[in-house]
Design a protein around this motif. Structure first.
Motif: not given
Length: 113
Positions: A4-16, A26-34
């Motif tokens: 959810v935080y990743a989606a909020l970051i993308l929304n804040e920066t205007g990215e799709e 998520l990968e940039a934050a070091g999260v093991d992505v599912e």
């Protein structure tokens, strides 16, 4: 929550908000992505106006806090206190009735006696 935080970051920066961008954050934050969670998030947010959802969520607690200090709230608190007293009286009466109905036995012993 990271998704959810990743989606909020993308929304804040205007990215799709799509699978590729969410995965990248998520990968940039070091999260093991599912992948399944990313797909579910993107699908869930497809028809959601995030800005409107944020405004609605931020307004809800503020509206509740504003009503807490009103004179009507004090009256409601007093009414609640009266209700509590009535409930206590009813519970005492019910306990008295239970004592009168018994055959003199007590508790579980009455079941097995």
């Amino acid at each position: 929550m990271e998704y959810v935080y990743a989606a909020l970051i993308l929304n804040e920066t205007g990215e799709e908000i799509n699978e590729e961008n969410v995965t990248g954050v998520l990968e940039a934050a070091g999260v093991d992505v599912e992948e399944s969670r990313v797909k579910a998030l993107v699908a869930a947010l497809e028809d959601v106006d995030i800005e409107e959802a944020i405004e609605t969520a931020a307004a809800a607690p503020a509206a509740g806090a504003a009503s807490g200090g009103s004179p009507d709230a004090a009256d409601a608190d007093e009414a609640d206190e009266g209700d509590d007293e009535d409930e206590e009286e009813a519970a005492e009466e019910a306990a008295d009735d239970d004592e009168e109905d018994g055959d003199g036995g007590e508790g579980l012993g009455e079941l097995f006696g």
